[in-house]
Design a protein around this motif. Sequence first.
Motif, short mmCIF file in Angstrom:
data_model
loop_
_atom_site.label_atom_id
_atom_site.label_comp_id
_atom_site.label_asym_id
_atom_site.label_seq_id
_atom_site.Cartn_x
_atom_site.Cartn_y
_atom_site.Cartn_z
N LEU A 89 56.99 13.20 -2.81
CA LEU A 89 58.04 14.19 -2.98
C LEU A 89 57.73 15.14 -4.12
O LEU A 89 57.96 16.35 -4.04
CB LEU A 89 59.39 13.50 -3.22
N HIS A 106 66.68 9.21 -1.04
CA HIS A 106 67.77 8.64 -0.23
C HIS A 106 67.40 8.69 1.25
O HIS A 106 67.65 7.73 2.00
CB HIS A 106 69.06 9.42 -0.47
N ALA A 107 66.81 9.78 1.69
CA ALA A 107 66.44 9.92 3.10
C ALA A 107 65.39 8.89 3.50
O ALA A 107 65.32 8.48 4.67
CB ALA A 107 65.91 11.33 3.36
N ARG A 108 64.60 8.44 2.55
CA ARG A 108 63.57 7.42 2.82
C ARG A 108 64.13 6.00 2.67
O ARG A 108 63.38 5.03 2.75
CB ARG A 108 62.38 7.63 1.89
N GLY A 109 65.43 5.90 2.44
CA GLY A 109 66.07 4.59 2.43
C GLY A 109 66.21 3.94 1.06
O GLY A 109 66.64 2.78 0.98
N TRP A 110 65.87 4.67 0.00
CA TRP A 110 65.96 4.07 -1.34
C TRP A 110 67.37 4.19 -1.90
O TRP A 110 68.02 5.23 -1.76
CB TRP A 110 64.97 4.74 -2.30
N ARG A 111 67.82 3.12 -2.55
CA ARG A 111 69.15 3.09 -3.15
C ARG A 111 69.02 3.03 -4.66
O ARG A 111 68.22 2.24 -5.19
CB ARG A 111 69.96 1.90 -2.64
N ASP A 161 67.56 13.56 -3.01
CA ASP A 161 67.89 13.53 -1.58
C ASP A 161 66.74 12.97 -0.75
O ASP A 161 66.95 12.23 0.22
CB ASP A 161 68.25 14.94 -1.10
N GLY A 162 65.52 13.32 -1.15
CA GLY A 162 64.36 12.83 -0.41
C GLY A 162 64.20 11.32 -0.51
O GLY A 162 63.87 10.66 0.49
N ASP A 184 56.41 7.09 -2.62
CA ASP A 184 57.36 8.05 -2.05
C ASP A 184 57.73 9.11 -3.07
O ASP A 184 57.84 10.31 -2.74
CB ASP A 184 58.61 7.33 -1.56
#
Length: 347
Positions: A341, A304-309, A301-302, A337
């Motif tokens: 995390l 994803h929240a930072r924009g990683w796909r 989730d972290g 990142d």
Amino acid sequence: MPHTQQFASDNYAGICPEALRAMEEANRGSAPAYGDDPWTLRAADAFRRTFETDCELFFVFNGTAANSLALASLCQSYESIIAADIAHVETDECGAPEFFSNGAKILVGRTTNGKLTPETISAFVLGRTDIHFPRPKAVTITQPTETGQVYSLDEIRAISGTCRELGLRLHMDGARFANAIETLGCSPAEMTWQAGVDVMSFGGTKNGMAIGEAVIFFDRALAEGFDYRCKQAGQLASKMRFLSAPWAVMFETGAWRTHAAHANACARHFAEQVEGLPEVEIMFPVEANGVFLKLPPAMIDGLHARGWRFYTFIGGSARFMFAWDSEIARIDALAADLRTLATADAA
């Protein structure tokens, strides 16, 4: 839009310079249609030089068509194809192999790493021989596998030997064939027909091309009628030169191997950056251009929240794929990142 390179798939990458230049050159003037053009002949010759054999070549639009039509050429509708449980032809091609073969069944062999073994193949063939069971006729292996691991030459030879003993044909799904070649450092001939492969789907898209895959028949007799299969399936390109020209230049310049080597190196670099981080587990050996990480939900989730796909579809792993144009700085940003995390969770 700002440039934000992602690593969810090597299909995200753009067209490499060599392939783009080839298409631009092929776009000058007119040329005969349906493959009767100089570019297609030049590409076919480049394939035969590269594979050191007089193989039969066909160019199609995508990997699903390449795999499905190749397998359909090996089987009757009442026969079957042995594949690994996570093989692309089983999990990601919407039943296309069965559709184009008019019903040939895929027999799924359970694996831990996406690799078939001679024992698994033999068990399918010898376990049932009655008329109520779809007779095994072909085997398909993915090189590299869906977990990013590479069959060794000895493993391929062992499988092909079993196929010969049992009267089966061997197909190789080489969507990332170039990456496997760079990993083993062998020749294309050694990995394919010299190891007993009958037909291969060779991926161009993941190697830097815009579109187009090649189907290579090392046993030319198996290619009988394949041109009709391509036409019937909507895979005969009228302006064939735009599919074939990039292959010619990629082979002639060596770009197909250079780009694969870069992608593999990027995967190793990323794995080195994240190895040993708290709660981060590299699930499979990094042998090609993919890294599979087992991460806790909060870390996923972290990211994803930072924009990683990225995708999470093989054993719940987070899959990161690297391509011809992957940038080290961007890879390092992803690793940073992940490190942030991981250390936050550990605290």
